[in-house]
Design a protein around this motif. Sequence first.
Motif, PDB file in Angstrom:
ATOM      1  N   SER A 146      -7.860  -7.405 -13.565  1.00 26.23           N
ATOM      2  CA  SER A 146      -7.199  -7.794 -14.809  1.00 26.23           C
ATOM      3  C   SER A 146      -5.683  -7.703 -14.610  1.00 26.23           C
ATOM      4  O   SER A 146      -5.212  -7.055 -13.666  1.00 26.23           O
ATOM      5  N   PRO A 147      -4.890  -8.329 -15.502  1.00 24.11           N
ATOM      6  CA  PRO A 147      -3.430  -8.213 -15.385  1.00 24.11           C
ATOM      7  C   PRO A 147      -2.956  -6.761 -15.362  1.00 24.11           C
ATOM      8  O   PRO A 147      -2.056  -6.416 -14.597  1.00 24.11           O
ATOM      9  N   ARG A 148      -3.548  -5.898 -16.192  1.00 25.86           N
ATOM     10  CA  ARG A 148      -3.151  -4.497 -16.201  1.00 25.86           C
ATOM     11  C   ARG A 148      -3.520  -3.822 -14.886  1.00 25.86           C
ATOM     12  O   ARG A 148      -2.747  -3.015 -14.348  1.00 25.86           O
ATOM     13  N   GLU A 149      -4.697  -4.144 -14.354  1.00 24.74           N
ATOM     14  CA  GLU A 149      -5.097  -3.562 -13.071  1.00 24.74           C
ATOM     15  C   GLU A 149      -4.167  -4.008 -11.950  1.00 24.74           C
ATOM     16  O   GLU A 149      -3.878  -3.230 -11.033  1.00 24.74           O
ATOM     17  N   ILE A 150      -3.686  -5.235 -12.019  1.00 28.07           N
ATOM     18  CA  ILE A 150      -2.720  -5.714 -11.021  1.00 28.07           C
ATOM     19  C   ILE A 150      -1.435  -4.881 -11.097  1.00 28.07           C
ATOM     20  O   ILE A 150      -0.864  -4.488 -10.071  1.00 28.07           O
ATOM     21  N   GLU A 151      -0.984  -4.601 -12.310  1.00 28.98           N
ATOM     22  CA  GLU A 151       0.224  -3.773 -12.479  1.00 28.98           C
ATOM     23  C   GLU A 151       0.009  -2.388 -11.876  1.00 28.98           C
ATOM     24  O   GLU A 151       0.884  -1.864 -11.166  1.00 28.98           O
ATOM     25  N   VAL A 152      -1.126  -1.793 -12.193  1.00 29.67           N
ATOM     26  CA  VAL A 152      -1.433  -0.461 -11.669  1.00 29.67           C
ATOM     27  C   VAL A 152      -1.549  -0.504 -10.148  1.00 29.67           C
ATOM     28  O   VAL A 152      -0.999   0.355  -9.444  1.00 29.67           O
ATOM     29  N   ALA A 153      -2.234  -1.513  -9.622  1.00 26.68           N
ATOM     30  CA  ALA A 153      -2.418  -1.630  -8.170  1.00 26.68           C
ATOM     31  C   ALA A 153      -1.077  -1.744  -7.457  1.00 26.68           C
ATOM     32  O   ALA A 153      -0.867  -1.127  -6.406  1.00 26.68           O
ATOM     33  N   ARG A 154      -0.165  -2.530  -8.018  1.00 22.76           N
ATOM     34  CA  ARG A 154       1.149  -2.699  -7.389  1.00 22.76           C
ATOM     35  C   ARG A 154       1.911  -1.375  -7.344  1.00 22.76           C
ATOM     36  O   ARG A 154       2.497  -1.016  -6.307  1.00 22.76           O
ATOM     37  N   LEU A 155       1.890  -0.634  -8.445  1.00 27.29           N
ATOM     38  CA  LEU A 155       2.603   0.641  -8.472  1.00 27.29           C
ATOM     39  C   LEU A 155       1.960   1.655  -7.524  1.00 27.29           C
ATOM     40  O   LEU A 155       2.666   2.423  -6.847  1.00 27.29           O
ATOM     41  N   LEU A 156       0.634   1.658  -7.464  1.00 29.48           N
ATOM     42  CA  LEU A 156      -0.040   2.559  -6.527  1.00 29.48           C
ATOM     43  C   LEU A 156       0.302   2.178  -5.085  1.00 29.48           C
ATOM     44  O   LEU A 156       0.537   3.049  -4.234  1.00 29.48           O
ATOM     45  N   ALA A 157       0.346   0.869  -4.805  1.00 27.52           N
ATOM     46  CA  ALA A 157       0.666   0.416  -3.456  1.00 27.52           C
ATOM     47  C   ALA A 157       2.098   0.779  -3.077  1.00 27.52           C
ATOM     48  O   ALA A 157       2.397   0.987  -1.892  1.00 27.52           O
ATOM     49  N   LEU A 158       2.973   0.862  -4.080  1.00 27.87           N
ATOM     50  CA  LEU A 158       4.357   1.252  -3.828  1.00 27.87           C
ATOM     51  C   LEU A 158       4.508   2.767  -3.665  1.00 27.87           C
ATOM     52  O   LEU A 158       5.617   3.259  -3.442  1.00 27.87           O
TER      53      LEU A 158
END
Length: 208
Positions: A146-158
């Motif tokens: 989902s769009p929210r999961e993409i946001e979370v995934a990006r921050l976790l990846a960073l």
Amino acid sequence: MPPLEDALIHVVDDDAALRRSIAFLLESVGWRVATYASAEALLDAYRRGPPGCLVVDIRMPSMSGLELQQEMVARGFRIPVIFITGHADVSLAVQAMKQGAADFIEKPFKDQVLIDAVGHAVRKSGELISAAQRAEDARRSLHALSPREIEVARLLALGHPNKRVAARLDISERTVHAHRQHIMEKTGANSAADLVRLMLAADPKSLD
């Protein structure tokens, strides 16, 4: 990597004798070869397929080899290009190299020079095809989020911990933890490092 023995070498030259000579040489060492009398003929016939490369005369009537290279890039065809050049064309060949050409070979050339250049270009082609497949697989995997999961995934990846992700997105740590679990389940990632690889494969600029 796709099997390189299936490679197809595309030879483009308006000089019929040179075209036949190059095709004969490459076929004699086991490569499959398709020949074209013009850049336009190749553009009409070319389809994505097995690994391979283009062997192209840099100067041809109507559309030059350099223009062909640019058109292939514009159409999204990532295939290594080897330019055959005359002495006066070296500056053009250098320009082509700056635009991503695999090699340029000045006429007259030794057979082994061309054979070696083609072998290197075919291996590069196999790597490009494998990278494109990894990118497509990664995009397909991330598309499930989902769009929210993409946001979370990006921050976790960073490298942000759950607490910082929660603060950045104004959600609870428990929600971040739930999102993290869903992300890992949907993508098959086991760690933040896996997410980094996945997101960079899908889009090298995604973590800028």
